[in-house]
Design a protein around this motif. Structure first.
Motif: not given
Length: 306
Positions: A113-123
């Motif tokens: 989850v942390t990686m995906l948010f850092a990669a630009g995943m919408p919140k």
């Protein structure tokens, strides 16, 4: 079949995440047996972004966070990988749903989850609200707290968003409702039919949840498109959830309704709809006492009058 039973069954079917358990994946969804997770085979067969999207989703399914990170670094557009609906199939097969964030949530993989948010995943995820709607049903609130702390909305507003509140209510998950309220969920927010969370809870015979929502600002007197209100649900006797705790909460709500100053029992739905359409309801005094007609609901009721 009793009306209340039909409503409860429909609510469960309409709101529970669909799916089958992921093969060989650690499960953090054991407390609510009917919660189901994305099915690996069906998800991988219906993704966008071709072979690259499938490889990325496989890495998330497998918990290979570093591999997934490398793929996203190489092609950031892959962050939008998700299950694509087949227009020829009204109801997808079990497990055919989700995006990368939903897959990570199904594993309760905080690192992913942390990686995906850092990669630009919408919140709120590529499928707005889907990840939180699943996370709120996990055994622990940790993954839902992670999403909410990162900026996920407890009330996703985008068209077609999934409602974590509706899911928590459908599963009778009082703790999940508490989590959402603590992060700012609106206990008076209405869906496209004008149904608010208090009404959802009472239709599902979840009186304890309904009482909590009322205590946090919800109302028994929010008018839906058809003129119905949560207060109407108190006219029916519960048939499924009849524990002493539930009955006590329902009795307290009934007493609250009787003392609200609107008269008891409430008028029938057709009468209320007519009064709202004519502008005679709610009066300023009613509105001050908690009678609510959302602007969108008022517009639709007046439109049906004409």
């Amino acid at each position: 079949m009793n009306r209340r039973v039909r409503i409860l069954a429909a609510l469960m079917l309409a709101t529970a995440p669909i799916g089958g358990c992921m093969a060989a994946a650690p499960s953090c969804y054991t407390k609510r047996a009917s919660v189901v997770l994305p099915d690996r085979t069906r998800v991988l067969a219906h993704l966008n972004n071709g072979a690259a999207g499938r490889a990325l989703a496989e890495a998330i399914f497998d918990g290979r966070v570093e591999d997934a990170h490398a793929m996203l670094a190489h092609d950031p557009r892959l962050i939008g990988t998700m299950v694509v609906a087949d227009p020829k199939v009204p109801q997808p097969p079990a497990g055919q749903y989700g995006d990368l964030l939903t897959i990570a949530v199904a594993r309760c993989d905080a690192d992913a989850v942390t990686m995906l948010f850092a990669a630009g995943m919408p919140k709120d995820g590529v499928k707005p609200g889907a990840a939180l709607s699943l996370a709120i049903l996990a055994d622990s609130p940790a993954i839902a707290e992670q999403l909410l702390a990162a900026g996920a909305s407890p009330d996703p507003q985008a068209a077609g968003s999934e409602s974590a509140m509706r899911n928590a209510i459908a599963f009778g998950h009082l703790g999940g409702v508490m989590t959402l309220l603590r992060h700012g969920a609106d206990p008076r927010r209405t869906d496209r039919f004008g149904i608010d969370p208090v009404r959802m809870a009472l239709d599902a015979e979840q009186a304890e949840i309904a009482e909590l929502l009322v205590e946090k600002g919800g109302t028994l007197w929010s008018v839906a498109d058809d003129g119905s209100m949560a207060a109407h649900a108190l006219l029916d006797q519960p048939v499924i959830f009849t524990s002493p705790e539930m009955l006590a909460a329902r009795a307290r709500l009934l007493e609250r309704a009787r003392n609200a100053g609107f008269g008891w029992p409430p008028p029938d739905r057709a009468t209320i709809k007519q009064q709202v359409a004519s502008g005679s309801w709610p009066t300023p005094a009613m509105a001050k006492a908690g009678m609510l007609v959302a602007p969108a609901v008022l517009e639709r009721i007046r439109a049906t009058k004409n």
